[in-house]
Design a protein around this motif. Structure first.
Motif, mmCIF file in Angstrom:
data_model
loop_
_atom_site.group_PDB
_atom_site.id
_atom_site.type_symbol
_atom_site.label_atom_id
_atom_site.label_comp_id
_atom_site.label_asym_id
_atom_site.label_seq_id
_atom_site.Cartn_x
_atom_site.Cartn_y
_atom_site.Cartn_z
ATOM 1 N N THR A 16 21.219 31.071 89.945
ATOM 2 C CA THR A 16 22.574 30.522 89.799
ATOM 3 C C THR A 16 22.701 29.754 88.502
ATOM 4 O O THR A 16 23.707 29.857 87.794
ATOM 5 C CB THR A 16 22.906 29.606 90.994
ATOM 6 N N ARG A 17 21.670 28.984 88.175
ATOM 7 C CA ARG A 17 21.690 28.217 86.931
ATOM 8 C C ARG A 17 21.803 29.142 85.723
ATOM 9 O O ARG A 17 22.582 28.887 84.806
ATOM 10 C CB ARG A 17 20.416 27.376 86.847
ATOM 11 N N ARG A 18 21.038 30.229 85.713
ATOM 12 C CA ARG A 18 21.107 31.184 84.605
ATOM 13 C C ARG A 18 22.486 31.834 84.525
ATOM 14 O O ARG A 18 23.025 32.029 83.427
ATOM 15 C CB ARG A 18 20.010 32.251 84.752
ATOM 16 N N GLY A 39 34.403 22.663 88.209
ATOM 17 C CA GLY A 39 35.367 23.388 89.037
ATOM 18 C C GLY A 39 35.720 24.739 88.455
ATOM 19 O O GLY A 39 35.799 25.744 89.183
ATOM 20 N N ARG A 40 35.940 24.774 87.160
ATOM 21 C CA ARG A 40 36.295 26.041 86.517
ATOM 22 C C ARG A 40 35.174 27.056 86.665
ATOM 23 O O ARG A 40 35.429 28.224 87.001
ATOM 24 C CB ARG A 40 36.584 25.812 85.036
ATOM 25 N N ILE A 41 33.956 26.636 86.405
ATOM 26 C CA ILE A 41 32.822 27.552 86.488
ATOM 27 C C ILE A 41 32.641 28.055 87.914
ATOM 28 O O ILE A 41 32.384 29.247 88.145
ATOM 29 C CB ILE A 41 31.536 26.858 85.988
ATOM 30 N N ALA A 42 32.772 27.152 88.882
ATOM 31 C CA ALA A 42 32.637 27.564 90.283
ATOM 32 C C ALA A 42 33.683 28.608 90.638
ATOM 33 O O ALA A 42 33.383 29.622 91.287
ATOM 34 C CB ALA A 42 32.768 26.345 91.190
ATOM 35 N N THR A 43 34.914 28.398 90.189
ATOM 36 C CA THR A 43 35.994 29.336 90.496
ATOM 37 C C THR A 43 35.771 30.678 89.821
ATOM 38 O O THR A 43 35.883 31.735 90.451
ATOM 39 C CB THR A 43 37.348 28.748 90.053
ATOM 40 N N GLU A 44 35.442 30.655 88.539
ATOM 41 C CA GLU A 44 35.278 31.904 87.789
ATOM 42 C C GLU A 44 34.120 32.747 88.324
ATOM 43 O O GLU A 44 34.199 33.972 88.351
ATOM 44 C CB GLU A 44 35.044 31.607 86.308
ATOM 45 N N LEU A 45 33.046 32.074 88.729
ATOM 46 C CA LEU A 45 31.854 32.799 89.185
ATOM 47 C C LEU A 45 31.791 32.933 90.701
ATOM 48 O O LEU A 45 30.806 33.433 91.243
ATOM 49 C CB LEU A 45 30.597 32.092 88.664
ATOM 50 N N LYS A 46 32.859 32.455 91.372
ATOM 51 C CA LYS A 46 32.946 32.535 92.837
ATOM 52 C C LYS A 46 31.749 31.845 93.503
ATOM 53 O O LYS A 46 31.106 32.378 94.416
ATOM 54 C CB LYS A 46 33.051 33.981 93.303
ATOM 55 N N LEU A 47 31.473 30.629 93.013
ATOM 56 C CA LEU A 47 30.414 29.801 93.570
ATOM 57 C C LEU A 47 31.048 28.576 94.216
ATOM 58 O O LEU A 47 32.187 28.221 93.912
ATOM 59 C CB LEU A 47 29.451 29.349 92.459
ATOM 60 N N SER A 48 30.298 27.928 95.080
ATOM 61 C CA SER A 48 30.818 26.692 95.665
ATOM 62 C C SER A 48 30.735 25.578 94.635
ATOM 63 O O SER A 48 29.748 25.457 93.907
ATOM 64 C CB SER A 48 30.017 26.307 96.911
ATOM 65 N N LYS A 49 31.794 24.760 94.574
ATOM 66 C CA LYS A 49 31.795 23.655 93.620
ATOM 67 C C LYS A 49 30.659 22.689 93.921
ATOM 68 O O LYS A 49 30.014 22.156 93.010
ATOM 69 C CB LYS A 49 33.129 22.923 93.657
ATOM 70 N N SER A 50 30.377 22.477 95.206
ATOM 71 C CA SER A 50 29.291 21.561 95.587
ATOM 72 C C SER A 50 27.942 22.102 95.115
ATOM 73 O O SER A 50 27.059 21.349 94.712
ATOM 74 C CB SER A 50 29.278 21.338 97.097
ATOM 75 N N VAL A 52 27.426 24.058 92.437
ATOM 76 C CA VAL A 52 27.359 23.874 90.985
ATOM 77 C C VAL A 52 27.110 22.407 90.666
ATOM 78 O O VAL A 52 26.309 22.078 89.787
ATOM 79 C CB VAL A 52 28.657 24.374 90.313
ATOM 80 N N PHE A 53 27.771 21.518 91.406
ATOM 81 C CA PHE A 53 27.572 20.082 91.193
ATOM 82 C C PHE A 53 26.123 19.694 91.484
ATOM 83 O O PHE A 53 25.532 18.871 90.775
ATOM 84 C CB PHE A 53 28.521 19.279 92.084
ATOM 85 N N ALA A 54 25.542 20.290 92.511
ATOM 86 C CA ALA A 54 24.152 19.974 92.859
ATOM 87 C C ALA A 54 23.196 20.378 91.741
ATOM 88 O O ALA A 54 22.168 19.731 91.526
ATOM 89 C CB ALA A 54 23.765 20.685 94.160
ATOM 90 N N LEU A 55 23.544 21.431 91.013
ATOM 91 C CA LEU A 55 22.682 21.887 89.924
ATOM 92 C C LEU A 55 22.831 21.046 88.665
ATOM 93 O O LEU A 55 21.863 20.826 87.937
ATOM 94 C CB LEU A 55 23.007 23.348 89.584
ATOM 95 N N PHE A 56 24.051 20.570 88.390
ATOM 96 C CA PHE A 56 24.305 19.903 87.107
ATOM 97 C C PHE A 56 24.765 18.450 87.216
ATOM 98 O O PHE A 56 24.547 17.669 86.295
ATOM 99 C CB PHE A 56 25.326 20.720 86.300
ATOM 100 N N GLY A 57 25.416 18.092 88.286
ATOM 101 C CA GLY A 57 25.726 16.682 88.536
ATOM 102 C C GLY A 57 26.949 16.128 87.851
ATOM 103 O O GLY A 57 27.646 15.294 88.411
#
Length: 215
Positions: A16-18, A39-50, A52-57
């Motif tokens: 997911t990080r890659r 939020g934008r990245i989560a939406t574009e890649l169809k990932l959960s915002k939480s 993505v937040f857990a990976l990058f903070g």
């Protein structure tokens, strides 16, 4: 069994990080690092915002991770392919050609990632500015080192100023990148290569000119 599950989660997290960083590097090269958001990245890649937040903070950590990923891509495209080329004028020439190819072939959609990021953050203090500045300084130092090695090998004149020569050829490369991106002027890369070659030949010894003329 629990170790296998843990390893699986770690690998999924790495994948997911890659995926995220591949997208953020392209966005940043076109729209700038300020164009990034969790939020934008989560939406574009169809990932959960939480997730993505857990990976990058935070947005800043996402920006910093994007810069670090771009450094790795740059090294893979420009530096590593020439690791086995012996020190000398030819190695300097090939480093320049590799940089021009990295820009002209649009490894990043917006051209050189660091040229774009530098313009965005040059007057903005903080960790992101510092990371970009460090990447730029590292590249300049690497080019200066390659020139100094060529001088030590007797292929550039003893009085060659490695710092000045590196400054000039990097300026030519970045000018080609800027004109290509802004004006869609692909001939700028040919102009830059001719200018760089002329500048290298002006500093080269007879042995160095022979190396520069080699295919």
């Amino acid at each position: 069994m629990s170790g296998t599950k843990t390893d699986g989660r770690v690998e999924r997290g790495n994948q997911t990080r890659r995926l995220v960083l591949g997208r953020t590097m392209d966005i940043a090269s076109v729209e700038g690092l300020e164009g990034l958001s969790l939020g934008r990245i989560a939406t574009e890649l169809k990932l959960s915002k939480s997730g993505v937040f857990a990976l990058f903070g935070s947005k800043e950590e996402l920006q910093l991770a994007t810069v670090r990923a771009a450094v790795a891509v740059f090294a893979e495209c420009v530096v590593k392919p020439l690791a086995d080329v012996p020190p000398g004028a030819r190695r300097v020439r090939e480093l320049c050609r590799a940089w021009l190819a990295y820009s002209s072939e649009r490894v990043f959609t917006g051209g050189c990632f660091f040229y774009a990021a530098s313009a965005e953050f040059d007057a903005r203090p903080g960790p992101v500015h510092d990371a970009i500045a460090r990447a730029r300084l590292d590249w300049s130092a690497y080019m200066e080192g390659a020139i100094a090695e060529a001088r030590a090998a007797g292929e550039f004149a003893a009085g060659t100023d490695a710092e000045q020569l590196a400054f000039e050829i990097i300026a030519l490369m970045e000018a080609a990148n800027a004109r290509s991106v802004l004006l869609s002027e692909t001939s700028a890369y040919d102009r830059a290569e001719r200018g760089i070659t002329a500048r290298l030949r002006s500093e080269a010894t007879a042995r160095g000119r022979a190396a520069l003329d080699a295919p």
